[in-house]
Write an enzyme that holds these catalytic residues in place. Structure first.
Site, short mmCIF file in Angstrom:
data_model
loop_
_atom_site.label_atom_id
_atom_site.label_comp_id
_atom_site.label_asym_id
_atom_site.label_seq_id
_atom_site.Cartn_x
_atom_site.Cartn_y
_atom_site.Cartn_z
N VAL A 85 5.98 3.68 -5.54
CA VAL A 85 6.34 3.06 -4.26
C VAL A 85 5.08 2.90 -3.38
O VAL A 85 4.87 1.85 -2.78
CB VAL A 85 7.42 3.90 -3.54
CG1 VAL A 85 7.69 3.34 -2.15
CG2 VAL A 85 8.70 3.91 -4.36
N CYS A 107 4.38 17.78 -5.06
CA CYS A 107 3.30 16.89 -5.49
C CYS A 107 2.14 17.72 -6.04
O CYS A 107 1.36 17.24 -6.86
CB CYS A 107 2.82 16.02 -4.33
SG CYS A 107 2.36 16.96 -2.88
N LYS A 157 11.70 6.55 8.79
CA LYS A 157 12.75 6.39 7.78
C LYS A 157 12.67 7.55 6.79
O LYS A 157 11.79 7.60 5.94
CB LYS A 157 12.61 5.07 7.01
CG LYS A 157 13.92 4.78 6.27
CD LYS A 157 13.76 4.01 4.99
CE LYS A 157 13.36 4.80 3.79
NZ LYS A 157 14.28 5.85 3.34
N GLU A 176 3.30 11.92 -14.07
CA GLU A 176 3.98 12.92 -13.23
C GLU A 176 5.43 13.07 -13.70
O GLU A 176 6.16 12.09 -13.78
CB GLU A 176 3.96 12.50 -11.76
CG GLU A 176 4.53 13.57 -10.84
CD GLU A 176 4.54 13.17 -9.36
OE1 GLU A 176 4.95 12.03 -9.07
OE2 GLU A 176 4.15 13.99 -8.52
N SER A 205 6.06 8.64 -4.06
CA SER A 205 5.55 8.42 -5.41
C SER A 205 4.47 7.34 -5.44
O SER A 205 4.41 6.48 -4.55
CB SER A 205 6.71 7.98 -6.32
OG SER A 205 7.21 6.75 -5.86
N GLU A 259 0.04 8.94 0.68
CA GLU A 259 -0.20 10.16 -0.10
C GLU A 259 0.85 10.20 -1.20
O GLU A 259 2.04 10.12 -0.92
CB GLU A 259 -0.12 11.40 0.78
CG GLU A 259 -1.38 11.60 1.61
CD GLU A 259 -2.65 11.59 0.80
OE1 GLU A 259 -2.65 12.07 -0.36
OE2 GLU A 259 -3.67 11.07 1.30
P1 NAD Z 1 9.77 7.93 -3.48
O1 NAD Z 1 8.47 7.23 -3.62
O2 NAD Z 1 10.87 7.58 -4.40
O3 NAD Z 1 10.34 7.72 -1.99
C1 NAD Z 1 9.57 8.04 -0.84
C2 NAD Z 1 10.10 7.23 0.34
O4 NAD Z 1 9.82 5.84 0.13
C3 NAD Z 1 11.60 7.34 0.57
O5 NAD Z 1 11.86 7.45 1.94
C4 NAD Z 1 12.10 6.02 0.02
O6 NAD Z 1 13.32 5.61 0.61
C5 NAD Z 1 10.99 5.08 0.41
N1 NAD Z 1 10.93 3.84 -0.36
C6 NAD Z 1 11.34 3.62 -1.63
N2 NAD Z 1 11.12 2.33 -1.98
C7 NAD Z 1 10.57 1.72 -0.91
C8 NAD Z 1 10.10 0.41 -0.65
N3 NAD Z 1 10.19 -0.55 -1.57
N4 NAD Z 1 9.56 0.14 0.56
C9 NAD Z 1 9.45 1.10 1.49
N5 NAD Z 1 9.89 2.36 1.31
C10 NAD Z 1 10.43 2.68 0.12
O7 NAD Z 1 9.44 9.49 -3.57
P2 NAD Z 1 10.43 10.74 -3.57
O8 NAD Z 1 11.20 10.77 -4.84
O9 NAD Z 1 11.18 10.82 -2.29
O10 NAD Z 1 9.37 11.95 -3.54
C11 NAD Z 1 8.73 12.41 -4.68
C12 NAD Z 1 7.34 11.84 -4.82
O11 NAD Z 1 6.60 12.10 -3.64
C13 NAD Z 1 6.56 12.49 -5.94
O12 NAD Z 1 5.82 11.51 -6.61
C14 NAD Z 1 5.64 13.46 -5.21
O13 NAD Z 1 4.48 13.79 -5.92
C15 NAD Z 1 5.35 12.68 -3.97
N6 NAD Z 1 4.88 13.54 -2.87
C16 NAD Z 1 3.58 13.42 -2.46
C17 NAD Z 1 3.10 14.24 -1.45
C18 NAD Z 1 1.68 14.14 -0.98
O14 NAD Z 1 1.40 14.52 0.14
N7 NAD Z 1 0.77 13.64 -1.80
C19 NAD Z 1 3.96 15.17 -0.86
C20 NAD Z 1 5.27 15.25 -1.29
C21 NAD Z 1 5.74 14.43 -2.30
#
Ligand code: NAD
Length: 498
Positions: free
Chosen positions: A231, A284, A174, A386, A228, A250
């Protein structure tokens, strides 16, 4: 405008409910990239069933054969590299050079897992009994859910899908609602590479509507999540309630870059600019705290702010642009709230983040760099949380103990960088900071796929992504063979009866 599709058991399908969500270009919201299925538990059910059904045959294939699909995939990505990069740039607003790097990183991950299929996937282990041969062999876990963020829409799905599929698992993917077209492009290319139906399934949708039923599905064995902390922590909690399910998450970062007294200041400024503002601060591993020795702070600040003023903000497809837009209107509003909060928390504003005016910026979520100086305050929200945007603090330190205390004063622990000419200082940072990725005389960004990618504290759950993800998607099994004619037991156990 395109109409996106889910991909379930080798068939491209519309959403069962007929619902759709739109995706627009964040640099120009007049440009509609497509409408994508707003999937629900119903499509998730079909996708998980397809993955489950395809698992036995996929698992039984030779590991090397599975890897060959990745080789075929790489050839197709190379063929389409520029077109995919342009799509990534239009969809998530990254500068084109960064979008190209995102696609290249995806290629590297696919190449890595292809190569790994001819490497050992277990160990030969000694036994107390000379006639016994013992092995550790890895076996796939089953159906893997892959849930990804928008900011590396090509590379991150490959970090997760690569190890999962090559090790013999099947997957339901997804992608983020912000980058559905890139997610779908990955699946189209795997389909073109001949991947058998059901091995990789795609379900588009909103997190709560499609992601949530996916992680809760009882037939999903492993959840691989990148996104994030908000989530990821929910996902970890949901999965913990099912004793069979493992979740590798992650998450975010609040990364420090430490500039020592002896640093080469040109290098320090360059590293800080790249760390804070590449991808408009939406990595991130972006650095949002520059912790600078008090003796060089004034000079560093002058050069850093002067360089940041010259940063070009605009259409990411323009090769001369350094920073594209924020991903969405709400993302920009969030960064603006933190910019305002920095002032409320008593920071000295050195460069005010603002919405650039002019017709070229009117339709995008653009924001210029926001830089401030502040004394460390453990209660400050801007220094702990963040922000995920071009927002960065300069913090003074007197000695390395203090630098480490400031660096660790957040719930996150992803990347750290130290700029110094003194190997003893670098070693001290290496030993005392809390992080998963450490750098010396480099920015906090710029990871490579063959190193572990993961953080500590709220940044990760201890199963780093990319090459090391094999630990999350396989089960280590013991396999022992007796070559003696009689049974000999370890620990001196007797075998005679009576
Ligand atoms: P997000 O957490 O909003 O979404 C990530 C994914 O989770 C999306 O596909 C979203 O649809 C899904 N999601 C949201 N709610 C959900 C739920 N209740 N159940 C299951 N899935 C759900 O993050 P974002 O805005 O897409 O990305 C930014 C974040 O990602 C930042 O916090 C960044 O630091 C982090 N990030 C971390 C890494 C790493 O490897 N540590 C890499 C890239 C980004």
């Amino acid at each position: 405008m395109e109409t996106g599709r889910n991909y379930i058991h080798g068939a491209w399908t519309a959403s069962a409910s007929g619902g759709a969500f739109e995706k627009r270009n964040p640099a120009n919201t007049d440009e509609l990239i497509g409408a994508f299925p707003r999937s629900t538990a119903k499509e998730v059910q079909a996708a998980v069933e397809a993955a489950r059904e395809s698992f036995p045959a996929w698992r039984r294939l030779s590991r090397i054969r599975r890897g060959e699909y990745f080789d075929a995939f790489v050839q197709l990505v190379k063929r389409d590299h520029e077109a995919i990069a342009r799509l990534v740039s239009r969809e998530c607003g990254k500068a084109l050079n960064e979008a190209r790097a995102d696609v290249t990183e995806g290629i590297h991950m696919a190449q890595y897992v292809f190569g790994a299929t001819r490497m050992p996937y277990g160990d030969v282990v000694a036994s107390e009994i000379p006639e016994k041969d013992s092995f550790m062999r890895r076996r796939p876990k089953g159906v893997v859910a892959v849930i990804t963020p928008w900011n590396f829409p090509f590379a991150i799905p490959l970090w997760l899908l690569g190890p999962a599929l090559v090790e013999g698992n099947t997957a339901v993917f997804k992608p983020s609602r912000e980058t559905p077209r890139t997610g779908q492009r990955i699946v189209e290319l795997f389909a073109e590479a001949g991947l058998p139906p059901g091995v990789l399934n795609l379900v588009h949708g909103i997190g709560e509507e499609a992601g949530d039923p996916l992680i809760r599905h009882p037939d999903v064995d492993v959840v691989l999540f990148t996104g994030s902390y908000e989530v990821g922590s929910q996902i970890k909690t949901v999965c913990a309630a099912d004793y069979r399910k493992m979740a590798a998450c992650e998450m975010g970062g609040k990364n420090p870059l430490i500039v020592c007294e002896d640093a080469d200041l040109s290098l320090a400024v360059n590293a800080a600019i790249l760390s804070a503002f590449k991808t408009t601060g939406q990595r991130c591993t972006s650095a949002s705290r520059l912790i600078v020795h008090e003796r060089v702070l004034d000079e560093f600040e002058r050069r850093f702010v002067e360089t940041a003023r010259r940063i070009t903000v605009g259409d990411p497809l323009d090769e001369k642009i350094f920073m594209g837009p924020l991903i969405s209107a709400s993302a920009r509003e969030k960064v603006e709230r933190y910019n305002a909060l920095s002032r409320e928390e008593g920071a000295m504003i050195l460069l005010e983040g603002r919405r650039p005016d002019g017709p070229a910026h009117a339709k995008g979520h653009f924001l210029t760099p926001h830089i401030y100086r502040m004394a460390h305050n453990p209660r400050s929200r801007v220094l702990r949380e963040e922000v995920f945007g071009p927002h960065v603090a300069l913090l003074p330190f007197r000695d390395l103990e203090e630098a480490v205390a400031v660096a660790n004063a957040t719930e996150y622990g992803l990347a750290v960088s130290v700029i110094t000419e003194d190997y003893r200082k670098a070693r001290f940072i290496r030993e005392e900071c809390e992080y998963g990725l450490g750098y010396v005389n480099l920015p906090t960004i710029g990871a490579e796929v063959h190193l572990p990618f993961g953080g500590v504290k709220q940044s990760g759950t201890g199963m780093p992504s990319a090459s090391t993800l094999i630990d999350a998607v396989t089960h280590r099994t013991a396999w022992t063979i007796n070559h003696a004619r009689e049974i000999k037991m370890p620990q001196g156990l007797k075998t005679e009866i009576g």
